[in-house]
Structures are given as structure tokens and as C-alpha cells.
Design an enzyme around this catalytic site. Sequence first.
Site, PDB file in Angstrom:
ATOM      1  N   TYR A  53      -9.103  -7.113  -5.628  1.00  0.00           N
ATOM      2  CA  TYR A  53      -8.126  -6.328  -6.426  1.00  0.00           C
ATOM      3  C   TYR A  53      -7.985  -6.822  -8.027  1.00  0.00           C
ATOM      4  O   TYR A  53      -7.280  -6.272  -8.618  1.00  0.00           O
ATOM      5  CB  TYR A  53      -6.785  -6.221  -5.804  1.00  0.00           C
ATOM      6  CG  TYR A  53      -6.759  -5.641  -4.574  1.00  0.00           C
ATOM      7  CD1 TYR A  53      -6.255  -4.176  -4.365  1.00  0.00           C
ATOM      8  CD2 TYR A  53      -7.284  -5.843  -3.385  1.00  0.00           C
ATOM      9  CE1 TYR A  53      -6.245  -3.455  -3.460  1.00  0.00           C
ATOM     10  CE2 TYR A  53      -7.221  -5.138  -2.368  1.00  0.00           C
ATOM     11  CZ  TYR A  53      -6.576  -3.844  -2.351  1.00  0.00           C
ATOM     12  OH  TYR A  53      -6.524  -2.969  -1.213  1.00  0.00           O
ATOM     13  N   HIS A  91      -3.074   4.199  -5.628  1.00  0.00           N
ATOM     14  CA  HIS A  91      -3.447   2.977  -4.954  1.00  0.00           C
ATOM     15  C   HIS A  91      -3.736   2.059  -6.222  1.00  0.00           C
ATOM     16  O   HIS A  91      -3.705   0.665  -5.896  1.00  0.00           O
ATOM     17  CB  HIS A  91      -4.677   3.082  -4.403  1.00  0.00           C
ATOM     18  CG  HIS A  91      -5.235   1.917  -3.530  1.00  0.00           C
ATOM     19  ND1 HIS A  91      -4.609   1.336  -2.646  1.00  0.00           N
ATOM     20  CD2 HIS A  91      -6.507   1.104  -3.729  1.00  0.00           C
ATOM     21  CE1 HIS A  91      -5.390   0.364  -2.186  1.00  0.00           C
ATOM     22  NE2 HIS A  91      -6.494   0.016  -2.830  1.00  0.00           N
ATOM     23  N   LYS A 101      -1.844  -1.022   7.780  1.00  0.00           N
ATOM     24  CA  LYS A 101      -3.330  -1.039   8.063  1.00  0.00           C
ATOM     25  C   LYS A 101      -3.652  -1.666   9.129  1.00  0.00           C
ATOM     26  O   LYS A 101      -4.662  -1.949   9.710  1.00  0.00           O
ATOM     27  CB  LYS A 101      -4.009  -1.494   6.502  1.00  0.00           C
ATOM     28  CG  LYS A 101      -5.361  -1.479   6.522  1.00  0.00           C
ATOM     29  CD  LYS A 101      -5.848  -1.461   5.151  1.00  0.00           C
ATOM     30  CE  LYS A 101      -7.517  -1.690   5.067  1.00  0.00           C
ATOM     31  NZ  LYS A 101      -8.083  -1.855   3.899  1.00  0.00           N
ATOM     32  N   ARG A 160       0.846  -1.389   0.156  1.00  0.00           N
ATOM     33  CA  ARG A 160       0.098  -0.060   0.097  1.00  0.00           C
ATOM     34  C   ARG A 160       1.035   1.271  -0.080  1.00  0.00           C
ATOM     35  O   ARG A 160       1.778   1.146   0.317  1.00  0.00           O
ATOM     36  CB  ARG A 160      -0.931   0.136   1.089  1.00  0.00           C
ATOM     37  CG  ARG A 160      -2.012  -1.055   1.315  1.00  0.00           C
ATOM     38  CD  ARG A 160      -2.678  -0.963   2.578  1.00  0.00           C
ATOM     39  NE  ARG A 160      -3.779  -2.211   2.653  1.00  0.00           N
ATOM     40  CZ  ARG A 160      -3.266  -3.322   3.021  1.00  0.00           C
ATOM     41  NH1 ARG A 160      -2.306  -3.748   3.494  1.00  0.00           N
ATOM     42  NH2 ARG A 160      -4.580  -4.244   3.073  1.00  0.00           N
ATOM     43  N   ARG A 196      -1.372  -1.338  -6.740  1.00  0.00           N
ATOM     44  CA  ARG A 196      -1.297  -2.490  -6.030  1.00  0.00           C
ATOM     45  C   ARG A 196      -2.474  -3.435  -6.642  1.00  0.00           C
ATOM     46  O   ARG A 196      -2.008  -4.532  -6.500  1.00  0.00           O
ATOM     47  CB  ARG A 196      -1.997  -2.046  -4.514  1.00  0.00           C
ATOM     48  CG  ARG A 196      -2.136  -3.033  -3.760  1.00  0.00           C
ATOM     49  CD  ARG A 196      -2.452  -2.482  -2.320  1.00  0.00           C
ATOM     50  NE  ARG A 196      -2.874  -3.642  -1.305  1.00  0.00           N
ATOM     51  CZ  ARG A 196      -2.274  -4.586  -0.576  1.00  0.00           C
ATOM     52  NH1 ARG A 196      -1.134  -4.497  -0.723  1.00  0.00           N
ATOM     53  NH2 ARG A 196      -2.948  -5.249   0.311  1.00  0.00           N
ATOM     54  N   HIS A 239      -2.896 -10.637   2.264  1.00  0.00           N
ATOM     55  CA  HIS A 239      -4.145 -10.636   2.617  1.00  0.00           C
ATOM     56  C   HIS A 239      -4.399 -11.977   3.214  1.00  0.00           C
ATOM     57  O   HIS A 239      -3.935 -13.002   3.017  1.00  0.00           O
ATOM     58  CB  HIS A 239      -4.997 -10.813   1.327  1.00  0.00           C
ATOM     59  CG  HIS A 239      -5.359  -9.425   0.643  1.00  0.00           C
ATOM     60  ND1 HIS A 239      -5.588  -9.128  -0.584  1.00  0.00           N
ATOM     61  CD2 HIS A 239      -5.236  -7.997   1.316  1.00  0.00           C
ATOM     62  CE1 HIS A 239      -5.665  -7.675  -1.047  1.00  0.00           C
ATOM     63  NE2 HIS A 239      -5.454  -7.387   0.106  1.00  0.00           N
TER      64      HIS A 239
END
Length: 366
Positions: free
Chosen positions: A353, A319, A235, A212, A322, A344
Site C-alpha cells: 500500500y 479502495h 476480509k 477497507r 486505504r 496487517h
Amino acid sequence: MGRQRLAKNRALPPNLYVNSAGYYYYRDAGKKTQKGLGKDRAKAIQAARQANAAVAVREPSSLVDWVLGKSDYTLAEWLPIYRELWEEKTQPAANTLQGAKSLLKRVAAADFAKMRMRQIETAHVATFLEAFAKSSGAGTARNMRSKLTDIFRWAETQGVIEVGKNPVSATFNPNYRVARERLSLEQFWAIHALANTWAKNAMMLALVTGQRRDDIASMRFADFKDGYLHVAQGKSGGETKLQIDGAIKLSKVGLSIGEVVAGCRDLIVSRYLVHHTERVSTTKPGDKVRAAGLSEAFAKARDRAEIGSSSDRTPPSFHEIRSLSERLYREEFGADFAQAILGHKSAQMTAKYDDLRGGWKTVKAK
């Protein structure tokens, strides 16, 4: 926020003060009055504690009620208790906490927040979510539904509502449609060609690592050691820790992670991979580039490259690199590898994504 107490008052109970003559006095903030307590420190402290206890009874809070066994709350009364319980259990990162505060504030302002928790039904929640989605967008409404689910789940565990009576469970998740244009590899190279030096480095790091924006901005040269790039994802509050093999290489990019990291070195002394290369305003060469600065530099280069979007979407942002990274890794190495390098925990999150619009987890080169 109230004024910070003077050093001489910090060891005293709340609302108790002492003046330069050593005389103690108690200040009742609610009534905006004060009463002298003499010069005996021990007696003044005891009197202040008794007064504070009386004030607590005079001005009871939802949390005090809960501690004393109250179980019948309005939603508005339950929210501060929920927040205390949730924060203690999850220890959220600063960004997560800020987002939660915003959602809770919106819930507290809703009409059904005045209702008793046990009287709130699915229809009340559904009506609120429908209006929320129209005003704030489906993506934010999905976050709101998730937060409401957790609010009532905690109420179940604490006996505030019956187990199995969560009114949010039967509501539909608001339909989410990505409003931002996806970024192609061709567009990436076009933007990269017109970006400044540190923005080029940031873009390449984002592409080959899949991390990120905020994590890219925080990467240090010291994070690359023994051939691995170490990333504690912001995050997750640093809980998701990746140890990414520097030998990982995307064939369509032509550079490995280690080579991209090495390319960030220059004649400027800096701890950060992405750093300013010249003096700009208050920043000097070697300073860390703000995360927002990455987005701004990307947007400027994107506009210079004349890359826009379709009429109902917004142009691709930093973003989206990513997402592009995930698609390239999925295509070359498979879904499991793409999920691993993005950090993830679930394939469902990684799949978001992929649509075309504690310890260290090691990700090794194939």
C-alpha cells in the site's frame, strides 16, 4: 440445485419418500426409477440406507477413494478432496471461499489437471501460470500460484506426492504492476467536495481509519464505545479485530477518528455510520449503503472532479483511500503504526500500500 425436500421427507434418508397414503418408496435418481417399499417406516428406512450404500459403491467419488486409502490421483481428482480439507481447516470467509472456487474451477479446466499428481513437474505449472497471467493479469496469476502451492502442499501432507516435491515451489511469482492510479490528498479533497453527504462521511472514515470499503459500509454507531472504534475486519472472516483509539488524528486531515464518527450523526435514525439520507428507489433514509454504492458514489464524484489517469492505468477507486491513509500514517507516525491501524499481520502486506502508484488488537493514539 435440487428442489428442497418437503417437511414430511426431511427426516428420511436421502432418496426415500412417503406419499399422502403413508406408502414409502425409493427413488433412484441415476436411473430415474422408483420402487415401492410398503408402509413399514423402519423397514423402509433400513432398505433405503442399504440402497444408498450400493449407490455410493456404484458411483465412487474422489473423497470416498481418499477415505479408503487411495493415494494416486490426477490433479482434477485431488481438487475436491483438497477443498474439503482446506475449508475444514481455514473456515474461510464468504468472499475468500468464492475466490477460491473460481481459481479451483480454472485449475480443473487446465490441460495438466488430467495428469497424475506425481507426474506433474515445475515446467507444467510454469507454462500454465504464464498463460494464466496473459489472460487474467499478473495480480490474479499471483493468487493462482498461491492456491496451487497450497493444493500441492496439502498433497504432500496426505502422502499423495513426496514431501519436498511440490512442483510450484520453483516457479517465479508473476510480476505484478498496479494498474490503478494512486490517489493524492489533493485529489481526495477535490472528490470529497463534489460527493454527496453520506459519500463524504464514507470517504472521511476510510481516510482516518485506514479500513477497507466493506468494513466502512458495515460500521455502526454501536461500534464506537469507550472512546474506541471496534472493527472486526471482514476480509479475515472477523478474526482480525481492531480497537482503534478515537483520539488518533492525522495532522494533514485535521480531524480525529472520534470527530469523524461524530460527524456521521444527523437527524436521521440509523444504526450505520454511513447511511442513506433520502429515499431512493427501494431504500429509505437510515438504510445501510451497500459497499458497491460507496464505489459508485466515489466514481461519480471523481468524474465530476475530472480526475482521470495516465494512458496505461485506470482512475483511482474508493479502495485507493486505504493506500492514501497508509501513506499519511506512515509519514506522520511511522511504518509500525501504519501496519497496526490497517490491521496487517506483516510489514510486507503494508508495503504494497506504500508504493506510489481473535482478541482485540488495540491501536492507541501517539
